[in-house]
Design a protein around this motif. Structure first.
Motif, PDB file in Angstrom:
ATOM      1  N   LYS A 235       0.840  -1.188   0.000  1.00 17.45           N
ATOM      2  CA  LYS A 235       0.000   0.000   0.000  1.00 17.45           C
ATOM      3  C   LYS A 235       0.878   1.242   0.000  1.00 17.45           C
ATOM      4  O   LYS A 235       1.859   1.328   0.749  1.00 17.45           O
ATOM      5  N   PRO A 236       0.588   2.248  -0.833  1.00 24.77           N
ATOM      6  CA  PRO A 236       1.438   3.442  -0.880  1.00 24.77           C
ATOM      7  C   PRO A 236       1.428   4.185   0.449  1.00 24.77           C
ATOM      8  O   PRO A 236       0.393   4.291   1.112  1.00 24.77           O
ATOM      9  N   THR A 237       2.598   4.680   0.841  1.00 27.81           N
ATOM     10  CA  THR A 237       2.741   5.399   2.096  1.00 27.81           C
ATOM     11  C   THR A 237       3.117   6.838   1.814  1.00 27.81           C
ATOM     12  O   THR A 237       3.714   7.160   0.780  1.00 27.81           O
ATOM     13  N   GLY A 238       2.784   7.711   2.738  1.00 25.39           N
ATOM     14  CA  GLY A 238       3.065   9.120   2.581  1.00 25.39           C
ATOM     15  C   GLY A 238       4.524   9.446   2.838  1.00 25.39           C
ATOM     16  O   GLY A 238       5.306   8.617   3.311  1.00 25.39           O
ATOM     17  N   PRO A 239       4.934  10.661   2.533  1.00 27.16           N
ATOM     18  CA  PRO A 239       6.335  11.075   2.753  1.00 27.16           C
ATOM     19  C   PRO A 239       6.648  11.164   4.241  1.00 27.16           C
ATOM     20  O   PRO A 239       5.790  11.495   5.062  1.00 27.16           O
ATOM     21  N   THR A 240       7.880  10.889   4.590  1.00 28.23           N
ATOM     22  CA  THR A 240       8.332  10.976   5.975  1.00 28.23           C
ATOM     23  C   THR A 240       8.716  12.424   6.309  1.00 28.23           C
ATOM     24  O   THR A 240       8.808  13.290   5.429  1.00 28.23           O
TER      25      THR A 240
END
Length: 535
Positions: A235-240
């Motif tokens: 699943k795509p994750t957001g930027p850190t």
């Protein structure tokens, strides 16, 4: 010519197509001669023929006029002899056609019907290859704008394929339709009705796959090989925080702009994936498909006649029950034979009886005649709500009665209601709570049907459920009478209006301040980092 020599010639042709035209024509004439020989015994293995076909497909864009008949000849060979061709050679020829289609050297309306016919091959890897290409090709054809002409041609063709006697071909065609719906490429009524036609296929597996699509349960049945790369990945994750800091503080000005643009694209992808996942979990897709049926009444009747035939497994009948129930509930249909059919399954010892009760509740609405549902309610009470039943069985029965009465209050009688509400003092707490829930419902619907001690204070004894068929037709805006009363009492003066408008602006300012205070921690950190940098 050896395979290595063909690769060298292929590279030279791509560099200088004019200088190597004679060499190409020599190999192309050799290919045509092998093709004529191969047609005499198409079941024979021919590695040289496959290598030549692949070579011509690779360099055909350099000589479009000379190879104008190459693709039609391959398509004719596959269409005529696909069942007897060697497995490796057949896959090579299909890959050649896919290459030509990807380069836009073949019209999709010409090659896609052939690919659908190739689903009849007893070759799983080939079917998976063709399936992936068809889905990707139709998706790319509708990427920038909807190609209605192509979509209509393919949907009409697939409607005929759904009735194919070959189970593998029909199943793969159905999988293409459902996958394009799931990817939001085909979201129109024609697609839904093509899938709905599969519910009448003589194969139970095809029919069950179509039923599960409308129920939103078809995701778990897809093969792992048929899933797309984006679906099979994580699943795509957001930027850190580190990515956001680097985008704001490191590199040149142009590189920071590129990093921020990449972060925005990532956030949009995450938001889109989250919204899609939430929509799939809530079942919105399946309900949207049911709303697009052309004739839901005929759809439900055909499903019921097949289920009542008794030739299907119990799991299949349960799935059909759920779909009929959902269709009847969404469109408020009248399928009067459905309720007596469910009645014979209403017993505590019935397998998956909760699914049967859920189907009964879903198919109940205010347009169903009360005399049709009265025997079903009586059966439910006799089987589930009595002193010898287990407490969990009584809870299920009382809660089901409450849901039925919420949708169709006219099926309840005064004597039966008072018998059921007597369980409010039952020794089991869950049973008494379910009985009190039924009392609370009828305090709003019809307090007069309850015993005097159960009506509560301030009960409106004039409240009664609507007569069967009665509808409320609005003749004016709701709440207009309250406005007239306020104006008659002089409450609507101009000073009050000014005060209200002033108060609303203050409230808006408060809301704006609360919005600023409710910002995410990442945004606050970005602001603080910016202030430190300015300092």
């Amino acid at each position: 010519m050896a395979a290595i020599d063909l690769l060298d010639l292929q590279g030279n042709i791509k560099k200088d197509s004019v200088g190597y035209h004679d060499e190409f024509m020599l190999q192309y004439r050799h290919f045509l001669a092998l093709l004529d020989v191969f047609k005499l015994s198409p079941s024979k293995e021919s590695k040289e023929f496959g290598e030549l076909a692949n070579f011509v497909a690779q360099v055909s864009k350099c000589y479009p006029k000379d190879t104008a008949e190459f693709a039609p000849k391959l398509m004719d060979l596959l269409d005529t002899h696909y069942a007897v061709l060697d497995t490796a050679l057949r896959k090579t020829l299909v890959q050649c056609l896919i290459l030509l289609r990807n380069r836009n050297q073949l019209a999709p309306a010409k090659v896609l019907p052939l690919f659908f016919r190739l689903f009849r091959c007893q070759d799983k890897s080939l079917r998976q290859l063709v399936f992936r290409h068809i889905v990707a090709d139709i998706k790319s054809a509708n990427k920038h704008h909807r190609n209605e002409q192509l979509n209509r041609q393919l949907q009409n063709f697939m409607h005929s394929v759904m009735g194919d006697d070959n189970e593998a071909a029909a199943k793969k065609s159905l999988a293409v339709c459902t996958e394009l719906w799931r990817r939001r490429v085909w979201r129109d009524a024609r697609t839904v009705n093509v899938i709905a036609s599969a519910t009448q296929h003589k194969s139970s597996r095809i029919m069950l796959a179509a039923v599960k699509f409308f129920l939103g349960q078809d995701k778990g049945d897809e093969d792992e090989d048929e899933k797309s790369d984006d679906e099979g990945g994580s699943k795509p994750t957001g930027p850190t925080k580190e990515d956001i800091y680097k985008a704001n503080n490191t590199g040149t000005r142009s590189s920071r702009k590129k990093k921020m643009a990449k972060i925005k694209r990532t956030l949009a992808t995450v938001k889109k994936a989250t919204r899609r996942e939430a929509g799939e979990e809530s079942g919105q897709d399946s309900f949207a498909a049911l709303h697009l049926l052309h004739d839901p009444q005929a759809f439900a009747e055909r499903l019921f006649s097949r289920m009542a035939g008794g030739n299907e497994k119990f799991e299949t009948r349960t799935a059909i029950m759920a779909l009929i129930s959902r269709t009847v509930g969404v469109h408020k249909l009248l399928l009067l034979n459905f309720y007596p059919f469910l009645q014979k399954y209403i017993a505590p010892h019935t397998r998956d009886v909760t699914q049967v009760l859920a189907a009964l509740v879903g198919a109940t609405h205010d347009l169903v005649p009360p005399e049709t549902l009265a025997p079903v309610l009586r059966q439910l009470v006799d089987q589930f709500v009595h002193d010898r039943a287990r407490p969990e069985v009584m809870v299920v029965g009382l809660k089901t009665v409450r849901e039925l009465c919420m949708r169709c209050p006219l099926i309840m009688t005064t004597e039966l209601l008072q018998d059921l509400t007597a369980y409010k003092k039952f020794r089991n707490k869950e049973v008494s709570s379910a009985a009190r829930g039924l009392i609370g419902l009828f305090r709003e619907l019809a307090p007069e049907m309850l015993a005097k001690k159960d009506r509560g204070r301030g009960a409106d004894l004039t409240a009664k459920p609507k007569v069967y068929g009665e509808t409320h037709v609005a003749t004016r805006v709701d709440g207009a009478d309250l406005l007239e009363e306020a104006l008659a009492k002089g409450l609507g003066s101009s000073d009050d209006e000014i005060q209200i408008s002033g108060g609303s602006s203050d409230d808006d300012d408060d809301d704006d301040m609360s919005d600023l205070g409710s910002g995410s921690s990442d945004d606050l950190e970005d602001l603080s980092e910016g202030e430190e940098e300015d300092g």
